[in-house]
Design a protein around this motif. Structure first.
Motif, short mmCIF file in Angstrom:
data_model
loop_
_atom_site.label_atom_id
_atom_site.label_comp_id
_atom_site.label_asym_id
_atom_site.label_seq_id
_atom_site.Cartn_x
_atom_site.Cartn_y
_atom_site.Cartn_z
N ARG A 170 -11.20 2.17 2.50
CA ARG A 170 -11.83 2.34 3.36
C ARG A 170 -10.76 1.71 4.18
O ARG A 170 -10.16 2.53 5.29
N GLU A 171 -9.62 1.04 3.31
CA GLU A 171 -8.31 0.75 4.38
C GLU A 171 -6.91 1.39 3.84
O GLU A 171 -6.64 2.09 5.21
N TYR A 172 -7.47 2.32 3.12
CA TYR A 172 -6.04 3.34 2.93
C TYR A 172 -6.19 4.50 3.16
O TYR A 172 -5.61 5.62 2.93
N LEU A 173 -7.60 5.40 2.25
CA LEU A 173 -7.95 6.63 2.42
C LEU A 173 -8.29 7.22 3.89
O LEU A 173 -7.58 6.72 5.00
N SER A 174 -7.35 8.85 4.13
CA SER A 174 -7.68 9.82 4.67
C SER A 174 -9.35 9.33 6.22
O SER A 174 -10.27 8.58 5.05
N PRO A 175 -8.64 9.48 6.86
CA PRO A 175 -10.60 9.36 7.91
C PRO A 175 -11.48 10.32 7.47
O PRO A 175 -12.89 10.80 7.70
N TYR A 176 -10.42 11.31 6.79
CA TYR A 176 -11.57 12.82 5.94
C TYR A 176 -12.08 12.76 4.96
O TYR A 176 -12.81 13.62 4.68
N ALA A 177 -11.75 11.44 4.42
CA ALA A 177 -12.18 11.60 3.12
C ALA A 177 -13.09 11.28 3.10
O ALA A 177 -13.46 10.00 3.92
N PHE A 178 -13.95 11.44 1.92
CA PHE A 178 -14.98 11.36 1.33
C PHE A 178 -15.12 10.08 0.58
O PHE A 178 -14.82 9.17 0.06
N MET A 204 -15.61 -11.12 -5.45
CA MET A 204 -16.07 -9.47 -5.88
C MET A 204 -15.44 -9.17 -7.04
O MET A 204 -14.06 -10.06 -7.65
N THR A 205 -16.66 -7.94 -6.85
CA THR A 205 -15.80 -7.68 -8.47
C THR A 205 -14.65 -6.41 -8.18
O THR A 205 -13.90 -5.94 -7.00
N VAL A 206 -13.90 -5.82 -9.36
CA VAL A 206 -13.57 -4.92 -9.18
C VAL A 206 -13.72 -3.54 -8.92
O VAL A 206 -12.95 -3.09 -8.00
N ALA A 207 -14.63 -3.16 -8.88
CA ALA A 207 -15.24 -1.98 -8.28
C ALA A 207 -15.76 -2.27 -6.64
O ALA A 207 -15.18 -1.32 -6.44
N ASP A 208 -15.54 -2.98 -6.80
CA ASP A 208 -15.70 -3.78 -4.95
C ASP A 208 -14.20 -3.36 -4.87
O ASP A 208 -14.43 -3.18 -3.09
N MET A 209 -13.31 -4.36 -4.97
CA MET A 209 -12.19 -4.36 -4.52
C MET A 209 -11.85 -2.42 -4.41
O MET A 209 -10.63 -2.59 -3.83
N PHE A 210 -11.94 -1.31 -5.09
CA PHE A 210 -12.02 0.05 -5.48
C PHE A 210 -12.31 0.41 -4.07
O PHE A 210 -11.90 1.63 -3.15
N TYR A 211 -13.48 -0.45 -3.70
CA TYR A 211 -14.42 0.44 -2.32
C TYR A 211 -13.43 -0.14 -1.29
O TYR A 211 -13.38 0.86 -0.35
N GLN A 212 -13.55 -1.20 -1.22
CA GLN A 212 -12.37 -1.86 -0.39
C GLN A 212 -11.17 -0.77 -0.16
O GLN A 212 -11.19 -1.13 1.22
N ARG A 213 -10.73 -1.00 -0.76
CA ARG A 213 -9.12 -0.40 -1.32
C ARG A 213 -9.19 1.18 -0.76
O ARG A 213 -8.79 1.90 0.44
#
Length: 336
Positions: free
Chosen positions: A12-20, A1-10
């Motif tokens: 999905r896990e932590y942002l609001s359901p209304y976030a883009f 997993m790249t650093v960018a992949d970790m950002f993408y996973q974060r």
């Protein structure tokens, strides 16, 4: 997993359901290899910061034309304040901070010299529908990097386009920019007007200050908090009615007391005449423009390219160009 992949996973896990989510971006006009260490919106932010148009903002008027006092806001410091306010709101709402920040940093890249006075000239000389937000999009799509553009994602360009005007951005992150922009300029313009001696806090109606606060930071915090409270866990960005009413009244007050003040705007007529003369000159002599803008005349109307050229100018460059073209130089005897 790249650093960018970790950002993408974060996201999905932590942002609001209304976030883009960045992974849902419509992408760029020209595909490019993903970065291992940054998300696509983080890359957009960096592309904007490293652009020439961003650096030029340091010498473009916010309210007071070409001020000598270094403490007055410029278009660059305004942009940084907008970005900071936008990030605070976005973070509190658990939305996509990278998207919001990139849009904020790019929102004024197309602003003309001499602030809105220059925008008025471009509307009169080129197109009545000219606006700085549309020009900002043109800068990032076509004019930066010697005509290649910055190739930003669709969502960031959408946020830039819709930070001003009636239409809404497609994302909540983009919609935050309208509030952040207004909160920033209302408050820092009070500071600058007081520094210029054309306004004091006592001039502002007490009914407004009772709601928003007397101090610079207090007013910003009141407005930011009102946006967060009205928008939390909702699919829309708004502001609480009581604070929103006071903010609107303060903006109306500033239009009369500052933005149309004959002392603050005493030099605007000269600045507009200067830009009108430059526009007419370069329409007749397009080869005298910088190479990029002259090259563009092969594919686009001359007036369009002249508008691009003048819009790109800083206050100082516009004045210096006018002097070179229209003010005769004093003769000096060559040294013997």
């Amino acid at each position: 997993m790249t650093v960018a992949d970790m950002f993408y996973q974060r996201e999905r896990e932590y942002l609001s359901p209304y976030a883009f989510l960045t992974c849902n971006t419509k992408g760029r006009e020209y595909p490019c290899t993903p970065c291992q260490n940054r998300t696509e919106f983080q890359r957009d932010r960096d592309r904007i910061i490293h652009s020439k148009a961003f650096r030029r903002l340091m010498h473009k008027t916010q309210v007071f034309l070409f001020p000598v006092d270094e403490h007055y806001r410029t278009r660059l410091t305004h942009t940084l304040e907008v970005a900071q306010i936008a990030r605070i709101i976005c973070r509190a709402l658990m939305l996509n901070e990278d998207l919001c920040e990139a849009g904020a940093l790019g929102h004024d890249l197309g602003h003309t010299p001499f602030g809105h006075a220059g925008e008025t000239v471009m509307q009169a000389c080129y197109d009545k529908n000219f606006t700085h937000n549309k020009q900002s999009v043109r800068v990032v799509e076509k004019l930066e990097k010697n005509g290649r553009g910055l190739n930003l994602t669709w969502e960031v360009r959408d946020a830039i386009l819709h930070h001003s005007g009636e239409a809404q951005a497609s994302t909540l992150e983009g919609r935050i920019l309208k509030f952040a922009d207004r909160i920033a300029y209302i408050n820092h313009d009070i500071d600058d007007a007081c520094r210029a001696g054309i306004l004091s806090l006592d001039d502002i109606p007490s009914s407004i200050l009772e709601v928003l606060g007397r101090g610079h930071g207090e007013r910003i915090n009141t407005m930011v908090t009102a946006v967060i409270e009205a928008s939390r866990d909702k699919p829309e960005i708004s502001i609480t009615p009581h604070v929103g009413k006071a903010m609107h009244e303060l903006r109306d007050f500033l239009f009369e007391a500052v933005y149309r003040n004959p002392v603050a705007k005493g030099e605007e007529a000269k600045a507009q005449t200067l830009l009108e003369e430059l526009f007419r000159y370069f329409v007749k002599n397009p080869d005298k423009m910088s190479p990029l803008y002259f090259e563009n005349t092969k594919n686009e109307p001359v007036e369009r390219c002249v508008c691009d050229y003048i819009s790109s100018m800083t206050d100082r460059f516009a004045i210096d160009t006018y002097k070179k073209l229209f003010i005769p130089a004093v003769w000096q005897t060559p040294a013997e």
